[in-house]
Scaffold this motif. Structure first.
Motif, short mmCIF file in Angstrom:
data_model
loop_
_atom_site.label_atom_id
_atom_site.label_comp_id
_atom_site.label_asym_id
_atom_site.label_seq_id
_atom_site.Cartn_x
_atom_site.Cartn_y
_atom_site.Cartn_z
N GLY A 219 0.81 -1.04 -0.19
CA GLY A 219 -0.10 -0.20 -0.09
C GLY A 219 0.90 1.33 0.01
O GLY A 219 2.89 1.33 -0.34
N SER A 220 0.25 2.18 -0.01
CA SER A 220 1.24 3.98 0.20
C SER A 220 1.67 3.90 0.96
O SER A 220 1.29 3.34 2.31
N ILE A 221 2.78 4.33 1.12
CA ILE A 221 3.51 5.15 2.54
C ILE A 221 3.44 6.18 2.74
O ILE A 221 3.77 6.88 4.07
N ASP A 222 1.98 7.16 2.26
CA ASP A 222 1.84 8.16 2.25
C ASP A 222 1.55 8.17 3.95
O ASP A 222 0.37 7.80 4.57
N ARG B 125 2.98 7.31 6.81
CA ARG B 125 3.60 6.15 7.76
C ARG B 125 4.55 6.41 8.56
O ARG B 125 5.19 6.77 7.94
N PHE C 129 8.19 6.99 -4.25
CA PHE C 129 6.45 6.16 -3.99
C PHE C 129 5.79 6.55 -2.39
O PHE C 129 4.40 6.91 -2.64
N GLY C 130 6.37 7.99 -2.65
CA GLY C 130 5.17 8.55 -0.92
C GLY C 130 6.27 9.28 0.02
O GLY C 130 7.21 9.58 -0.57
N ARG C 131 5.27 9.89 0.79
CA ARG C 131 5.68 10.38 1.72
C ARG C 131 5.17 10.62 3.41
O ARG C 131 4.29 10.34 3.57
#
Length: 184
Positions: free
Chosen positions: A96-99, A101, A126-128
């Protein structure tokens, strides 16, 4: 054993390595306490079995498993042209998303800091995340970049004529940490 190197001594045998990983797992539980959605991410190759072993130890302690991912940093390395004419890129798998986390980036050895720099650069694609902790089994010093681990299994001072070799059953059919020295 890599060409040009010879075995010097075992730094952590199987029991010592397992005890070190259990201690690291406890530190991770303590520093992420209260954090929502913690994700362990192993840097290929030996960061993944470290993350898996830490997750097993966390489950043993708390009864719960953390989400687990694997990160391939091949294309983010600053020495890519010296590795191989056509480097092999393996799968990055994040659950899933790493936002927003809390991430625990796991690697076997911290040396110059360049692998961690590449891993952080890859994660940005991959995200923030809200927070990234760095957990390493062995910190051998001799940093080239200003990078420091949050959770360190063992700090072992080395020279440039020494190498740390970490082995896990899933990658090497052994479980130990050896010190190698450059053949002269």
């Amino acid at each position: 054993m890599p060409e040009g190197w010879r075995f010097d001594r075992t730094l952590l045998d199987t029991e010592a390595m397992r005890a070190t990983i259990r201690r690291m797992a406890e530190e991770i539980v303590e520093c992420t306490e209260g954090a929502d959605d913690v994700l362990l991410i192993g840097v290929r190759t030996r960061g993944l079995p470290l993350a898996e072993a830490i997750n097993d130890a966390i489950e043993e302690r708390t009864g719960e498993r953390l989400a687990l991912g694997v990160l391939d940093i091949t294309l983010y390395r600053d020495d890519l042209s010296t590795i191989a004419p056509q480097p092999v890129v393996k799968e990055t798998r994040l659950p899933g998303s790493i936002d927003d986390r809390t991430l625990v980036l796991c690697d076997d050895v911290l040396f110059t800091g360049r692998t961690v720099r590449a891993a952080l650069e890859a994660l940005v694609d991959f995200g923030r995340p809200s927070r990234v902790y760095l957990a390493v089994l062995v910190d051998r010093g001799l940093r080239e970049l200003p990078i420091q681990a949050d959770i360190v299994g063992e700090a072992i001072e080395t020279t440039r004529d020494e190498q740390i070799e970490v082995q896990f059953p899933s990658t090497d059919e052994a479980e130990k940490v050896d010190l190698l020295v450059r053949e002269k």
